[in-house]
Design an enzyme around this catalytic site. Structure first.
Site, short mmCIF file in Angstrom:
data_model
loop_
_atom_site.label_atom_id
_atom_site.label_comp_id
_atom_site.label_asym_id
_atom_site.label_seq_id
_atom_site.Cartn_x
_atom_site.Cartn_y
_atom_site.Cartn_z
N SER A 1 49.73 19.74 33.41
CA SER A 1 49.85 18.65 34.37
C SER A 1 50.86 17.58 33.97
O SER A 1 51.30 16.80 34.81
CB SER A 1 48.50 17.98 34.58
N SER B 1 47.64 20.85 29.20
CA SER B 1 48.63 20.06 29.96
C SER B 1 49.78 19.47 29.15
O SER B 1 50.70 18.93 29.75
CB SER B 1 47.93 18.94 30.71
N LYS C 1 53.35 9.30 30.54
CA LYS C 1 52.65 9.93 31.67
C LYS C 1 51.89 8.87 32.46
O LYS C 1 51.30 7.95 31.88
CB LYS C 1 51.68 10.99 31.12
N1 GLN Z 1 45.74 23.18 33.96
C1 GLN Z 1 44.44 22.83 33.49
C2 GLN Z 1 43.65 22.24 34.63
O1 GLN Z 1 44.13 22.24 35.71
C3 GLN Z 1 44.54 21.87 32.35
C4 GLN Z 1 44.88 20.51 32.78
C5 GLN Z 1 44.99 19.55 31.66
O2 GLN Z 1 45.08 19.93 30.48
N2 GLN Z 1 44.91 18.26 31.99
O3 GLN Z 1 42.57 21.78 34.46
#
Ligand code: GLN
Length: 495
Positions: free
Chosen positions: A155, A179, A80
């Protein structure tokens, strides 16, 4: 070619040991697959083909010379773009870091290299890991290999899409509120969010520091366990790193679930907005665990319903502080202006996307004098209540189960106009994040459209081995095909 692309990480190790494939063959097959498919999937922001082939050739040379090799020797991994990679562009999915080349490797990346893994490149993501679809990337969205008109989740969108697309057998992502687990669920993968502090966050760009964790994606439980073993373990460079060695996650993996107490979270299955196709597959999977010898226990997490609102105060608060470092002074984008203050303002205006700005504003507001107690302190109290709910539940069971996400993969654009509907994707993954506890998503079948459904298996702090063992038992029983199929799926590689 096909066999190298569908092989799991343990299978790729065995193929090399048997002399049936070289690390260079394996790297080439995956780089060719990326070249043939990434125009449609857009999993990668940057492919490090030359470095990957050189690393693979080095593994082959050392194997031929009888030298010792690391536990991921010759296994390709996608990383990532939130992890610093020395000399390799690292953007966090943001314009503000366009062209940024770190001068060091994140510990996760250094450990992958030390394990002789072959890093293929950097994967697309929601900007600074804020999002649940990949659509908040400044570089355009990734697509779900099971249906190219749908999102892979986020994400860690590109990491999930790469593994589902057979571009890599393994990837690393990050999980602050879901995410890794949510994209694993939407993309038909195993995705593990480890215990907070089990994997070093050194060189992993901070979003919400009290929640951020790194973890693996794979198409199989053993691959995920192997990758997690490699990246886990104490790191003196991360002050939140748990001071103990990486756990042994492979030894007990095949032990089964006989006698394991599996808590079924009542509130999760009763949630409005849980898609019927998801509910049905999750309930089937739970019944299967019972048939395999697990003891099913009804469990309640009464405060879990407040986890999502608490997270959307805590995470933006920490983000507003962490992201203050992107000011155009030392690295990344700089938009020239008259004064330093104006330069910072116009740089941040130009460099951050809408969702990141929204979070910075919410967080700054929640932390400001007069509102701090009402919002931030209240949210921290809710966090304590959620953590206590888990502690109560784990007095009566070894792991907890429920859906990973309320829905299967949704269409690109379906939720971009409504942040709240996007946030609700993480309603089941956020509670264990607040508790700092591990959780994973395991594919358990498909909904009526043929899209993957994930079961979330949660465990108490440092309960990774038990959690993975339960996942492995169910995986073996289900015996699903992890290669995407369906009318609008990415084409499988030619045999
Ligand atoms: N979707 C969640 C957010 O937007 C979690 C994101 C994540 O785990 N980095 O914060």
């Amino acid at each position: 070619m096909h066999a190298l692309l569908t092989a799991s990480a343990p299978e790729l190790l065995a193929l090399q040991e048997a002399g049936d494939a070289s690390a260079v063959d394996i790297a080439r097959a995956h780089l060719d697959r990326i070249a043939a498919t990434d125009d449609r999937v857009h999993a990668f922001l940057h492919v490090t083909a030359d470095a990957a082939l050189a690393a693979a050739a080095d593994v082959d040379r050392r194997r031929a010379a009888g030298e010792p090799l690391g536990p991921l020797a010759g296994v390709p991994v996608a990383v990532k773009d939130l992890f610093a990679t020395c000399g390799v562009p690292t953007t966090a999915g943001s314009r503000i870091l366009e062209g940024h080349r770190p001068v060091y490797d994140a510990t996760v990346v250094a450990r992958l290299h030390a394990a002789d893994a072959v890093v293929l490149g950097k994967t697309n993501m929601d900007e600074f890991a804020m999002g649940s679809s990949g659509e908040n990337s400044a570089y355009g969205p990734s697509r779900n290999p099971w249906d190219l008109d749908r999102v892979p989740g986020g994400s860690s969108a590109g990491s999930a899409a790469a593994v589902a697309a057979l571009q890599a057998p393994l990837a690393v992502g990050t999980d602050t509120g879901g995410s890794i687990r949510q994209p694993a669920s939407l993309s038909g993968l195993v995705g593990v969010k480890p215990t907070y502090g089990l994997v070093s966050r050194y060189g992993m760009f901070a979003f919400a520091s009290s929640l951020d964790q790194a973890g693996p994606f794979a198409r199989d439980v053993a691959g995920a366990a192997l990758a997690l073993e490699v990246i886990a373990g104490h790191d003196p460079l991360d002050s939140t790193s748990i001071p103990q060695a990486a756990p042994d996650l492979l030894a007990g993996l095949e032990r089964g679930v006989e006698g394991l107490r599996v808590g079924v979270v009542a509130e999760f299955l009763a949630t409005d907005g849980l898609a019927p196709g998801v509910k049905a597959r999750v309930e089937d999977a739970i019944q299967r665990l019972g048939k395999l010898g697990a003891e099913l226990v009804d469990v309640s997490l009464p405060h879990a319903q407040y986890a999502l609102p608490a997270y959307y105060v805590i995470a933006p608060s920490e983000c507003s502080s962490n992201l203050s470092r992107y000011d155009g002074v030392r690295y990344g984008l700089r938009v020239p202006a008259e004064t330093a203050e104006q330069m910072m303002a116009v740089t941040r205006e130009a460099g951050f996307g809408r969702e990141v700005k929204r979070r910075i504003m919410i967080g700054t507001y929640a932390l400001s004098a007069g509102y701090y107690d009402a919002y931030y302190v209240s949210a921290q109290r809710v966090r304590t209540l959620v953590t206590r709910d888990f502690a109560d539940a784990y007095r009566r069971c070894d792991v907890l189960v429920g859906p990973t996400a309320p829905e299967t993969a949704f269409r690109l654009g379906a939720k971009t106009a409504d942040p709240l509907s996007m946030y609700l994707n993480d309603v089941f993954s956020i509670p264990s994040s607040l508790a700092g506890a591990p959780a994973l998503s395991l594919p358990v079948g498909a909904d009526e459209r043929g899209l993957p459904v994930g079961l979330q298996i949660m465990a108490p702090v440092l309960g990774e081995a038990t959690m993975l063992r339960a996942a492995r038992a169910l995986e073996a029983d289900l015996a699903l095909d992890p290669v995407p199929s369906g009318a609008n799926a990415l084409e499988a590689p030619r045999p």
